[in-house]
Write an enzyme that holds these catalytic residues in place. Structure first.
Site, short mmCIF file in Angstrom:
data_model
loop_
_atom_site.label_atom_id
_atom_site.label_comp_id
_atom_site.label_asym_id
_atom_site.label_seq_id
_atom_site.Cartn_x
_atom_site.Cartn_y
_atom_site.Cartn_z
N GLY A 242 1.18 24.71 -20.11
CA GLY A 242 -0.12 25.10 -19.59
C GLY A 242 -0.08 25.02 -18.07
O GLY A 242 0.39 24.03 -17.51
N ALA B 149 -1.91 21.88 -16.57
CA ALA B 149 -1.21 20.61 -16.79
C ALA B 149 0.05 20.54 -15.96
O ALA B 149 0.37 19.51 -15.36
CB ALA B 149 -0.89 20.45 -18.27
N THR C 33 4.13 34.41 -3.53
CA THR C 33 5.45 33.93 -3.95
C THR C 33 6.27 35.13 -4.42
O THR C 33 5.80 35.93 -5.23
CB THR C 33 5.33 32.88 -5.06
N GLY D 123 9.63 35.02 -5.63
CA GLY D 123 10.83 34.69 -6.41
C GLY D 123 12.04 34.48 -5.52
O GLY D 123 12.02 33.69 -4.58
N THR E 58 10.74 29.02 -16.23
CA THR E 58 9.43 28.68 -16.79
C THR E 58 8.83 27.52 -15.99
O THR E 58 9.44 26.48 -15.82
CB THR E 58 9.57 28.25 -18.26
N ASP F 25 4.24 27.01 -11.23
CA ASP F 25 3.41 25.81 -11.34
C ASP F 25 3.94 24.70 -10.46
O ASP F 25 3.17 23.99 -9.80
CB ASP F 25 3.36 25.34 -12.79
#
Length: 303
Positions: free
Chosen positions: A40, A43, A222, A224, A250, A254
């Site tokens: 998430g 989180a 951003t 990459g 992944t 975040d």
């Protein structure tokens, strides 16, 4: 600025399959591995901000199902100072199905939001003192827009800075922008926001200027493997990518967002914060799993 961050965001259970390559439509492949982990965007970003040294309050909503105990155990282990966990009577805990390509580290993700999109007006009001007591509100777009707008309005009215990671992109994103101080789209999200196809530095600059004209003071795109582009006060600044051995992308965004806000809240310098976050994210992609955030003490050596 004080160093308190309030994160409104999602909690998902991530079901991850690692494959030699992504399957074609209708094709079945044998997975190299399968695992269940915590995820998430909310989180993950709260976790990264806490690991990067900030005092974090994280608010999320989960179901009363087989995943709720897993969610509570994970959040208790992250170092997040304060968690506000609301339990839904009728919606499941959010979950995500993730394919990771072993060769490239790239991923494909399908998310079922579940309780994440059922946060009520009253539940946001219950957290108002925590929002007002922070110096920054960080949020994404995996919760219901009504709850996001309400939390942003509370923050805005009380002088709390608002950072929006517009992911996954939502058609209502433009109506959030009057409350946003810093926005952090990737190239895809910047393209969807502006109608400008962002595929190189020049198009990224055009998109950043347009987002600024839409009402956001500071834009962080951003890119990459191409690094990060900042636009604020009419000036562009670039942060080059850091070479690293990619294991799993992944949660890279975040990691970047959590670290960016944690660093920015301490020194109020967006360029320094972006450099720190860029290095932190480069460490994160060398680890498998979205919720496997590195220790911030490693950033200095990486820089």
């Amino acid at each position: 600025m004080n160093s308190k961050i309030f994160v409104l965001g999602s909690f998902n259970v991530d079901i991850v399959s690692k494959l030699e390559r992504f399957p074609q439509p209708g094709e079945t492949l044998h997975a190299l591995s399968n695992n269940i982990g915590a995820g998430g965007k909310g989180a993950n970003q709260a976790y990264a901000a806490a690991k990067a040294g900030a005092s974090v309050t994280f608010m999320t909503k989960i179901g009363k199902d087989q995943f709720s105990h897993f969610a509570k155990e994970h959040l208790a282990s992250t170092g997040i100072d304060n968690t506000i966990i609301i339990e839904s009577e009728n919606c499941p805990t959010g979950n995500a199905l993730i394919y990771v390509c072993a060769k490239t580290g790239e991923n494909m993700i399908a998310v079922h939001s579940g309780a994440n999109t059922e946060i009520t007006h009253a539940e946001v009001l219950q957290a108002e003192q925590h929002i007002v007591g922070a110096s920054v509100l960080l949020t994404q777009l995996e919760n219901n827009i009504e709850a996001i707008v309400q939390s942003m309005q509370i923050a805005h009215e009380h002088g709390v800075k608002v950072v929006l990671n517009p992911a996954p992109y939502h058609t209502d994103t433009p109506k959030l922008l009057p409350f946003v101080d810093i926005i952090t789209p990737n190239e895809t999200e910047a393209s969807l926001m502006t109608g400008i196809e962002v595929n190189d530095l020049n198009s990224a600059k055009l998109a950043a200027q347009k987002i600024n004209q839409m009402g956001v003071d500071s834009v962080v795109i951003t890119r990459g493997a191409q690094g990060v582009l900042l636009y604020e006060n009419g000036r562009f600044q670039e942060v080059p990518a850091i070479k690293c051995v990619v294991a799993d992308t992944t949660g890279a965004g975040d990691a970047f967002n959590g670290a960016l806000v944690a660093q920015w809240v301490n020194n109020n310098n967006l360029l320094d914060a972006a450099k720190f976050a860029n290095a932190y994210a480069s460490l994160a992609v060398e680890r498998e799993g979205a919720a496997n955030m590195p220790d911030a003490s490693l950033v200095a050596a990486r820089l």
